[in-house]
Structures are given as C-alpha cells and as structure tokens.
Design a protein around this motif. Structure first.
Motif, PDB file in Angstrom:
ATOM      1  N   HIS A 130      64.481  28.979  91.056  1.00 13.37           N
ATOM      2  CA  HIS A 130      63.975  27.851  90.271  1.00 13.37           C
ATOM      3  C   HIS A 130      62.525  28.134  89.878  1.00 13.37           C
ATOM      4  CE1 HIS A 130      67.589  25.581  91.345  1.00 13.37           C
ATOM      5  NE2 HIS A 130      67.432  26.079  92.557  1.00 13.37           N
ATOM      6  N   GLN A 131      62.361  28.678  88.687  1.00 11.12           N
ATOM      7  CA  GLN A 131      61.048  29.152  88.259  1.00 11.12           C
ATOM      8  C   GLN A 131      60.021  28.029  88.153  1.00 11.12           C
ATOM      9  OE1 GLN A 131      60.010  32.440  87.818  1.00 11.12           O
ATOM     10  NE2 GLN A 131      61.916  32.665  88.971  1.00 11.12           N
ATOM     11  N   HIS A 132      60.456  26.839  87.744  1.00 11.44           N
ATOM     12  CA  HIS A 132      59.486  25.746  87.641  1.00 11.44           C
ATOM     13  C   HIS A 132      58.953  25.363  89.016  1.00 11.44           C
ATOM     14  CE1 HIS A 132      58.334  21.364  87.053  1.00 11.44           C
ATOM     15  NE2 HIS A 132      57.456  22.054  86.361  1.00 11.44           N
ATOM     16  N   LEU A 133      59.830  25.269  90.004  1.00 14.08           N
ATOM     17  CA  LEU A 133      59.369  24.954  91.353  1.00 14.08           C
ATOM     18  C   LEU A 133      58.482  26.070  91.901  1.00 14.08           C
ATOM     19  CD1 LEU A 133      62.451  23.245  93.042  1.00 14.08           C
ATOM     20  CD2 LEU A 133      60.252  22.216  92.442  1.00 14.08           C
ATOM     21  N   PHE A 134      58.782  27.301  91.539  1.00 18.93           N
ATOM     22  CA  PHE A 134      57.910  28.412  91.944  1.00 18.93           C
ATOM     23  C   PHE A 134      56.497  28.191  91.407  1.00 18.93           C
ATOM     24  CE2 PHE A 134      55.918  32.439  90.689  1.00 18.93           C
ATOM     25  CZ  PHE A 134      55.776  33.044  91.931  1.00 18.93           C
TER      26      PHE A 134
END
Length: 252
Positions: A130-134
């Motif tokens: 999950h790139q946004h959470l990263f």
C-alpha cells in the motif's frame, strides 16, 4: 506538579488518536483505515518508570501510544538521564525500529501509559502493498526527525526560559491535534525531575525558570494542568515557529 493519572477502561484496541495525527497531514481513506485497524494489535499497560522498549534490544514490533506520555531516554554512566523526545497519544514512538532494528535508546513511561503494538512483519506487508500508507508512515518519521532538529537547537542555543516556553508551545499544538486541549490548557502529567531531564536543567534551575514564566503571566501550571495565558507573548518569548510540526494537510 502532577496528580494521579489513570488510564481509561480497556476495551478493543483504540488507535483513534493515531488516525487524528495521520489525518492532520493527509487524507486517510476508509481502505487505509481498515488496513491499519486490522493490525493485528496487542495492547499493554505500563506504570510510571516502566521500560517499554530497551536500549540495544531488537524489537519485532513497533508501538503507538493509546494513553499517557512516554519519553525516549539516554542514560549516562553516572546515572544522569536525558529525555530526548516526548510522545503523546497518537504517536508511533518507535516506528524507526522497523527499519533500524537495534534500539539506541530506551522508551520509558513518564505517566501511566497504554501502548498498542503491531508486528514488523505486518508493517512490512502493509508498506510493500500500500504505497499511500508507506508515504503516510514515512511522513511520521520525517516529522519526528524535524522535531529532533529543533530540540537540538533548543538545547544548544536557547535560554532556559525560551527553551521551556518553546516546549510548552510545541506540546500544546501536538495535543491539540489529538483533542487533548481545552481552550489554552492541556494536561501534562510529568514531574519536575522529568521536565528537568528534558530541558537539560537542574531541578533548582527548572523551578526558577517556571517561576519566571509564571511571573511574566505567560503560563499557569496547577498540579498537572498547563494553561497558556498569552499565546502570542509566549510564542515570541520562545521564538516559536511551528513549521517543523508540519501541521497542514496535503497529498503525499
């Protein structure tokens, strides 16, 4: 200064303060929220002085404060202690351990505290998928580093009065984000010894500094409640610029 602080009744793991911190800087979608809420999280309570994470340990989890206050501490050979960070509900106190693995400091409860732990294996799966959470969690680390830079500057160059005023301004804004202020007041359940270890003063010097801020009608400090009586004058005395807290919402 502080009176007795008690923890709320435990039910399911409550990480709502974490979402308040994250949502202050970016939009968190229902999907993002569900992923973090699912954890799994485990919760543990600590008393004042309890060690939450030990120096030189290799934790397999990172933790968020649900209630209370914790400090990062460095202890010297002669027993003196420097508190290098203060953390409040919503803070991911040792997210850096997910990347660095070995702790170079202790995390200690400065008030009765409830911590929620999530495994590094789970964090790895979340950040890989999950790139946004990263990016959102990376912002937590970036803000943490910004706070550390300002604290170094305060320790090195500000007068005792300006340093304490700066800390009060910072803690007020951080607590405001998670709904822990009322007007210009906030609960700050730390002892004079803890505060002295944070500012880098003797208790005698700390007491004089507190008296100076009170006499200048900048703050009141009754038991464990700090009230800022004149924000503008306190901020001027501290040369406070809250830019480093990055309290603005924008896409990451």
């Amino acid at each position: 200064m502080p009176g007795k602080t008690t923890l709320p009744t435990r039910s399911v793991t409550d990480i709502s303060a974490l979402f308040k911190v994250l949502e202050r800087r970016d939009d968190i979608t229902p999907g993002d929220r569900a992923i973090l809420e699912d954890g799994p999280w485990r919760t543990r309570d600590y008393e004042v002085g309890d060690e939450i994470v030990a120096e030189h340990s290799e934790p397999k989890e990172s933790c968020v404060i649900v209630a209370g206050i914790t400090g990062r501490t460095v202890t010297f050979a002669d027993g003196r202690r420097q508190i290098t960070a203060l953390h409040i509900p919503g803070d991911f106190v040792d997210l850096h351990a997910f990347l660095l693995h070995v702790m170079d400091h202790n995390v200690v409860a400065l008030a009765p505290a409830r911590m929620a732990f999530i495994g590094h294996d789970r964090l790895r799966r979340i950040t890989d998928s999950h790139q946004h959470l990263f990016r959102v969690l990376s912002t937590v680390l970036a803000v943490d580093a910004a706070i550390q830079r300002v604290w170094i500057a305060c320790l090195g160059r500000r007068s005792a009065g300006a340093h304490l005023a700066h800390l009060i301004c910072e803690m007020f804004l951080r607590m405001e984000v998670v709904g822990m202020t009322r007007g210009r007041s906030f609960e700050f359940p730390v002892t004079q010894s803890m505060l002295a270890d944070t500012i880098g003063l003797s208790i005698v010097h700390l007491n004089r500094t507190l008296m100076e801020l009170r006499r200048a009608d900048l703050i009141t400090w009754e038991r464990k409640v700090v009230t800022i009586t004149n924000w503008d004058r306190l901020a001027r005395a501290a040369e406070f610029d809250g830019t480093y807290l990055n309290l603005r919402k924008e896409p990451r």
